[in-house]
Design a protein around this motif. Structure first.
Motif, PDB file in Angstrom:
ATOM      1  N   SER A  10      44.870  21.132  -3.339  1.00  0.00           N
ATOM      2  CA  SER A  10      44.958  20.303  -4.548  1.00  0.00           C
ATOM      3  C   SER A  10      44.227  20.928  -5.726  1.00  0.00           C
ATOM      4  CB  SER A  10      44.379  18.915  -4.277  1.00  0.00           C
ATOM      5  OG  SER A  10      43.019  19.016  -3.892  1.00  0.00           O
ATOM      6  N   GLU A  11      43.362  21.906  -5.461  1.00  0.00           N
ATOM      7  CA  GLU A  11      42.667  22.606  -6.538  1.00  0.00           C
ATOM      8  C   GLU A  11      42.332  24.016  -6.112  1.00  0.00           C
ATOM      9  OE1 GLU A  11      38.986  20.735  -7.553  1.00  0.00           O
ATOM     10  OE2 GLU A  11      38.083  21.070  -5.593  1.00  0.00           O
ATOM     11  N   PHE A  12      42.118  24.873  -7.119  1.00  0.00           N
ATOM     12  CA  PHE A  12      41.746  26.259  -6.875  1.00  0.00           C
ATOM     13  C   PHE A  12      40.357  26.506  -7.442  1.00  0.00           C
ATOM     14  CE2 PHE A  12      46.399  26.246  -7.263  1.00  0.00           C
ATOM     15  CZ  PHE A  12      46.761  26.849  -6.059  1.00  0.00           C
ATOM     16  N   PHE A  13      39.705  27.538  -6.927  1.00  0.00           N
ATOM     17  CA  PHE A  13      38.386  27.927  -7.413  1.00  0.00           C
ATOM     18  C   PHE A  13      38.484  29.317  -8.031  1.00  0.00           C
ATOM     19  CE2 PHE A  13      37.704  24.856  -4.052  1.00  0.00           C
ATOM     20  CZ  PHE A  13      36.806  23.979  -4.635  1.00  0.00           C
ATOM     21  N   LEU A  14      38.114  29.407  -9.300  1.00  0.00           N
ATOM     22  CA  LEU A  14      38.184  30.666 -10.032  1.00  0.00           C
ATOM     23  C   LEU A  14      36.885  31.439  -9.828  1.00  0.00           C
ATOM     24  CD1 LEU A  14      39.659  29.189 -13.342  1.00  0.00           C
ATOM     25  CD2 LEU A  14      40.926  30.321 -11.506  1.00  0.00           C
ATOM     26  N   LEU A  15      36.998  32.668  -9.382  1.00  0.00           N
ATOM     27  CA  LEU A  15      35.806  33.485  -9.128  1.00  0.00           C
ATOM     28  C   LEU A  15      35.196  34.012 -10.419  1.00  0.00           C
ATOM     29  CD1 LEU A  15      36.884  35.462  -5.928  1.00  0.00           C
ATOM     30  CD2 LEU A  15      35.737  33.253  -6.121  1.00  0.00           C
ATOM     31  N   GLY A  16      35.963  34.039 -11.494  1.00  0.00           N
ATOM     32  CA  GLY A  16      35.426  34.429 -12.799  1.00  0.00           C
ATOM     33  C   GLY A  16      35.141  35.911 -12.924  1.00  0.00           C
ATOM     34  N   LEU A  17      34.419  36.252 -13.993  1.00  0.00           N
ATOM     35  CA  LEU A  17      34.106  37.661 -14.269  1.00  0.00           C
ATOM     36  C   LEU A  17      32.851  38.131 -13.557  1.00  0.00           C
ATOM     37  CD1 LEU A  17      34.857  37.794 -18.130  1.00  0.00           C
ATOM     38  CD2 LEU A  17      36.242  38.733 -16.277  1.00  0.00           C
ATOM     39  N   THR A  18      31.912  37.210 -13.313  1.00  0.00           N
ATOM     40  CA  THR A  18      30.648  37.572 -12.687  1.00  0.00           C
ATOM     41  C   THR A  18      30.012  36.325 -12.072  1.00  0.00           C
ATOM     42  OG1 THR A  18      28.441  38.548 -13.066  1.00  0.00           O
ATOM     43  CG2 THR A  18      29.393  37.243 -14.846  1.00  0.00           C
ATOM     44  N   THR A  19      29.075  36.540 -11.159  1.00  0.00           N
ATOM     45  CA  THR A  19      28.322  35.429 -10.564  1.00  0.00           C
ATOM     46  C   THR A  19      26.889  35.390 -11.087  1.00  0.00           C
ATOM     47  OG1 THR A  19      27.740  36.837  -8.666  1.00  0.00           O
ATOM     48  CG2 THR A  19      29.696  35.437  -8.455  1.00  0.00           C
ATOM     49  N   ASN A  20      26.517  36.333 -11.945  1.00  0.00           N
ATOM     50  CA  ASN A  20      25.173  36.387 -12.528  1.00  0.00           C
ATOM     51  C   ASN A  20      25.112  35.436 -13.720  1.00  0.00           C
ATOM     52  OD1 ASN A  20      22.952  37.261 -14.302  1.00  0.00           O
ATOM     53  ND2 ASN A  20      22.699  38.921 -12.829  1.00  0.00           N
ATOM     54  N   HIS A  21      24.241  34.415 -13.637  1.00  0.00           N
ATOM     55  CA  HIS A  21      24.200  33.379 -14.667  1.00  0.00           C
ATOM     56  C   HIS A  21      23.757  33.930 -16.022  1.00  0.00           C
ATOM     57  CE1 HIS A  21      24.228  29.367 -16.287  1.00  0.00           C
ATOM     58  NE2 HIS A  21      22.952  29.433 -16.620  1.00  0.00           N
ATOM     59  N   ALA A  22      22.817  34.858 -16.037  1.00  0.00           N
ATOM     60  CA  ALA A  22      22.351  35.445 -17.296  1.00  0.00           C
ATOM     61  C   ALA A  22      23.481  36.218 -17.971  1.00  0.00           C
ATOM     62  CB  ALA A  22      21.159  36.355 -17.038  1.00  0.00           C
ATOM     63  N   VAL A  23      24.242  36.946 -17.176  1.00  0.00           N
ATOM     64  CA  VAL A  23      25.389  37.681 -17.722  1.00  0.00           C
ATOM     65  C   VAL A  23      26.443  36.707 -18.234  1.00  0.00           C
ATOM     66  CG1 VAL A  23      27.255  39.299 -17.169  1.00  0.00           C
ATOM     67  CG2 VAL A  23      24.965  39.676 -16.234  1.00  0.00           C
ATOM     68  N   GLU A  24      26.641  35.598 -17.508  1.00  0.00           N
ATOM     69  CA  GLU A  24      27.609  34.587 -17.945  1.00  0.00           C
ATOM     70  C   GLU A  24      27.237  34.014 -19.305  1.00  0.00           C
ATOM     71  OE1 GLU A  24      29.730  32.513 -14.144  1.00  0.00           O
ATOM     72  OE2 GLU A  24      27.693  31.849 -14.620  1.00  0.00           O
ATOM     73  N   LEU A  25      25.946  33.748 -19.544  1.00  0.00           N
ATOM     74  CA  LEU A  25      25.515  33.220 -20.835  1.00  0.00           C
ATOM     75  C   LEU A  25      25.761  34.234 -21.951  1.00  0.00           C
ATOM     76  CD1 LEU A  25      22.177  31.397 -19.880  1.00  0.00           C
ATOM     77  CD2 LEU A  25      24.410  30.379 -20.358  1.00  0.00           C
ATOM     78  N   ALA A  26      25.512  35.512 -21.658  1.00  0.00           N
ATOM     79  CA  ALA A  26      25.767  36.561 -22.647  1.00  0.00           C
ATOM     80  C   ALA A  26      27.260  36.668 -22.947  1.00  0.00           C
ATOM     81  CB  ALA A  26      25.221  37.894 -22.146  1.00  0.00           C
ATOM     82  N   LEU A  27      28.071  36.594 -21.879  1.00  0.00           N
ATOM     83  CA  LEU A  27      29.522  36.645 -22.064  1.00  0.00           C
ATOM     84  C   LEU A  27      30.030  35.426 -22.824  1.00  0.00           C
ATOM     85  CD1 LEU A  27      30.691  37.983 -18.569  1.00  0.00           C
ATOM     86  CD2 LEU A  27      30.725  39.216 -20.746  1.00  0.00           C
ATOM     87  N   PHE A  28      29.416  34.263 -22.567  1.00  0.00           N
ATOM     88  CA  PHE A  28      29.797  33.051 -23.290  1.00  0.00           C
ATOM     89  C   PHE A  28      29.610  33.241 -24.788  1.00  0.00           C
ATOM     90  CE2 PHE A  28      28.473  29.091 -25.356  1.00  0.00           C
ATOM     91  CZ  PHE A  28      29.572  28.299 -25.100  1.00  0.00           C
ATOM     92  N   THR A  29      28.447  33.765 -25.181  1.00  0.00           N
ATOM     93  CA  THR A  29      28.173  33.999 -26.606  1.00  0.00           C
ATOM     94  C   THR A  29      29.163  34.994 -27.199  1.00  0.00           C
ATOM     95  OG1 THR A  29      25.817  33.609 -26.201  1.00  0.00           O
ATOM     96  CG2 THR A  29      26.413  34.719 -28.261  1.00  0.00           C
ATOM     97  N   PHE A  30      29.417  36.074 -26.467  1.00  0.00           N
ATOM     98  CA  PHE A  30      30.327  37.122 -26.943  1.00  0.00           C
ATOM     99  C   PHE A  30      31.744  36.572 -27.131  1.00  0.00           C
ATOM    100  CE2 PHE A  30      33.414  40.487 -25.797  1.00  0.00           C
ATOM    101  CZ  PHE A  30      33.195  41.346 -26.866  1.00  0.00           C
ATOM    102  N   PHE A  31      32.247  35.851 -26.134  1.00  0.00           N
ATOM    103  CA  PHE A  31      33.632  35.383 -26.189  1.00  0.00           C
ATOM    104  C   PHE A  31      33.813  34.177 -27.116  1.00  0.00           C
ATOM    105  CE2 PHE A  31      34.101  37.825 -22.186  1.00  0.00           C
ATOM    106  CZ  PHE A  31      35.189  38.605 -22.581  1.00  0.00           C
ATOM    107  N   VAL A  32      32.751  33.400 -27.365  1.00  0.00           N
ATOM    108  CA  VAL A  32      32.838  32.346 -28.378  1.00  0.00           C
ATOM    109  C   VAL A  32      33.101  32.971 -29.741  1.00  0.00           C
ATOM    110  CG1 VAL A  32      31.447  30.743 -29.731  1.00  0.00           C
ATOM    111  CG2 VAL A  32      31.523  30.504 -27.274  1.00  0.00           C
ATOM    112  N   VAL A  33      32.381  34.032 -30.048  1.00  0.00           N
ATOM    113  CA  VAL A  33      32.580  34.737 -31.317  1.00  0.00           C
ATOM    114  C   VAL A  33      34.001  35.294 -31.397  1.00  0.00           C
ATOM    115  CG1 VAL A  33      31.845  36.702 -32.737  1.00  0.00           C
ATOM    116  CG2 VAL A  33      30.137  35.298 -31.552  1.00  0.00           C
TER     117      VAL A  33
END
Length: 311
Positions: A10-33
């Protein structure tokens, strides 16, 4: 395995680009821009073309369609990707996954046909200027736009329909940051060889044929321009070379993903980032902001806004 003996996912789980939370926050800022620049840049293009009579020509009509597609295409994937950077559980329901695949292929396929039409438009303008106005009439432009959207819709409906009745019984992890047909069908608990061949025969073949047509048309244009290298044509030569770069990046992804069996490779995520974020950002810059007429129209629009504020 007999799919009837399993519970449908009924649902899928996306593995994403990385599992490192600090890297995810940096990527969030980059891709928001990146996402904000995509939206603002393309909306500015649409608004400028709509409000400047000098830009009401076939080339800019297709450029405005291009900007609409880029806004929609990036919006299918990037908001979900940005939200997932901030959470631990990156899940997507089966229905949302199907919707994402449908709109992703609708806008991607329509953009492929649009790129082909734009190359044909430039070929006529440069290599057959005497008959350009007659061939690329307003009626012809509207017909071409209608055909490209209908072709994109038919392709998306037929491709997405392949996944609706698949017995996806697990595992339910998708090794990327969005849903796509090759990623979903490989999770099916049934033989997918025929589906893989259909995928290659549709998306893969469309990408290759359009890429060959585009490269051929640009080569003809570049050869034609090379024989008359005035200052203006030097700029045209540079612009068409940049256009070919964008075409290669966009269709290169489609060929890389859809012209092979449905399996994950290490480069898939990098290629997907270029497909969903980088290319839509480059398109306004290369196709429009390098264009002298467009830059003049933007300056005129800015002066008009400043004058209206002064009053």
């Amino acid at each position: 395995m007999d799919p009837e003996n399993h519970t449908r996912v009924s649902e899928f789980f996306l593995l994403g680009l990385t599992t490192n939370h600090a890297v995810e926050l940096a990527l969030f800022t980059f891709f928001v821009v990146i996402y904000v620049l995509i939206i603002l840049g393309n909306i500015l293009i649409i608004f400028t073309i709509a409000h400047d009579q000098r830009l009401h020509s076939p080339m800019y009509f297709f450029l405005s369609n291009f900007s609409v597609i880029d806004v929609c295409h990036s919006s299918v994937v990037m908001p979900k990707m940005l939200a997932d950077f901030l959470v631990d559980k990156k899940s997507i329901s089966f229905e949302e996954c199907v919707a994402q695949m449908f709109f992703l292929h609708l806008f991607a396929c329509t953009e492929i046909f649009l790129l082909t039409i734009m190359a044909y438009d430039r070929y006529l303008a440069i290599c057959n200027p005497m008959h350009y106005g007659t061939i690329m009439s307003r009626k012809m432009c509207l017909q071409l736009a209608t055909v490209m959207w209908m072709e994109g819709l038919m392709h998306s409906v037929s491709l997405t329909a392949l996944t609706l009745n698949l017995p996806c019984c697990g595992p339910s992890a998708i090794d990327n940051f969005f849903c796509d047909v090759p990623l979903v069908i490989k999770l099916a608990c049934t033989n997918i060889h025929v589906l893989e061949m259909l995928l290659v025969a549709t998306s893969g073949l469309i990408s290759v044929v359009c890429f060959l047509v585009l490269v051929t048309s640009y080569v003809v244009i570049l050869v034609s321009l090379r024989n008359h290298l005035s200052e203006g044509q030097h700029k045209a030569l540079s612009t068409h070379a940049a256009h070919l770069t964008v075409v290669t990046l966009f269709l290169g992804h489609c060929i890389f993903i859809y012209l092979r069996p449905a399996k994950s490779l290490a480069a898939d995520k990098v290629v997907s980032v270029f497909f969903t974020a980088i290319t839509p950002l480059m398109n306004p810059i290369i196709y429009t902001f390098r264009n002298e007429d467009m830059k003049n129209a933007l300056r005129k629009l800015c002066r008009r806004q400043i004058d209206s504020q002064d009053k």
